[in-house]
Design an enzyme around this catalytic site. Structure first.
Site: not given
Length: 290
Positions: A44-46, A180, A201, A232
């Site tokens: 998630k960070g990348a 979410n 969504g 992300d």
């Protein structure tokens, strides 16, 4: 309103994604054959750092990889996307984080994350400037996120995924929390948070101030290829849009459009247009609706 995108520092996970694509997801105890296997950069960070640079921002990532082939590949991929990887620590005693992912023909997925080096780093020697936006997730150890919250003096954001109980000190420090709809339900304390963006969504997204719905934006219709990196990309776009001075509704609409592009791309770190192109598209739609 600023035309220059803010600098973003992402404190978060760096993973190798191992993805099996099948017609349908297996049920408990079931084996599903006919899958197609691929490996690609993830975490998630990348993903969020890569999305920020592709949207036109200056981004760096603070995280860790193992001293292995996967780690070298992940760092090279981030550098290639334009992310500053100076603060990525290489840990000899840990393997690079890995996510095992199964995706069905509709783009729905099941994910198991093996954190590896993501659980072994600290913020020692890392400094945050007053103009930096700091974006965290919860795929790294909570103490690292807490330390980032204490050190950061600028705009501080958490994408609270995977969902977990958050200390009051952390929530009070957050200028924005992004989740979410499932995560919003699993973290009751978010109902009192100062600002929370929730994605739904195909039903779009909404913004809440202290539990009160203050803005919303519909989702864009798109053919789903892969939902892994969509959230992300949404996070990166929303942060950049808000920090550029856009109002809540516009920022949500822009982030929805970016997320829709990401859903249509099979990669966890999809190709994206510049943020201003999405802003222009949203503005054109708003004018046409008048």
């Amino acid at each position: 309103m600023s035309t220059r995108l803010p600098a973003v520092t992402v404190v978060g996970s760096i993973n190798l994604d191992i993805i099996a694509t099948t017609d349908r997801l297996p049920t408990a105890g079931e084996t599903v054959g006919g899958g197609v296997l691929q490996q690609q950069p993830g975490g998630k960070g990348a993903n969020q750092a890569a999305a920020a640079t592709r949207l036109g921002a200056s981004a760096r990532i603070v995280g860790a990889v193992g001293n292995d082939a996967s780690g070298r590949l992940m760092v090279a991929s981030l550098s290639g996307a334009g992310v500053d990887t100076t603060d990525v620590t290489v840990l000899d005693g840990d393997a690079t984080g890995t996510a095992l992912i199964v995706v069905d023909r509709d783009g729905e997925n099941q994910i198991v994350v093996c954190p590896g080096a993501n659980s072994g780093f600290s913020l020692g020697g890392v400094a945050f400037g007053p103009d930096e936006t700091v974006l965290c997730q919860l795929e790294v150890d909570l103490p690292v996120v807490m330390e980032a919250a204490r050190q950061a003096s600028g705009f501080f954001v958490i994408n609270a995924a995977p969902a977990m109980d958050l200390p009051a000190e952390l929530l009070e420090r957050c200028d924005l929390v992004i989740v979410n709809e499932t995560e919003y339900e699993l973290i009751p304390a978010l109902a009192a948070a100062k600002l929370v963006a929730v994605t739904y969504g195909k039903d779009g997204s909404a913004m809440f101030e202290h539990g009160r719905r203050v803005a919303e934006a519909p989702a864009s219709s798109v053919t789903v290829a892969n939902t892994i990196g969509a959230g992300d990309a949404f996070c990166a776009a929303l942060v950049l849009a808000l920090r550029s001075g856009h109002d809540y509704s516009t920022a949500l609409a822009v982030a929805n459009a970016v997320g829709a592009d990401a859903v249509g791309d099979a990669s966890s770190q999809p190709a994206l247009a510049r943020l201003e192109e999405y802003v222009a598209t949203v503005a054109a739609v708003e004018v046409a609706a008048l």
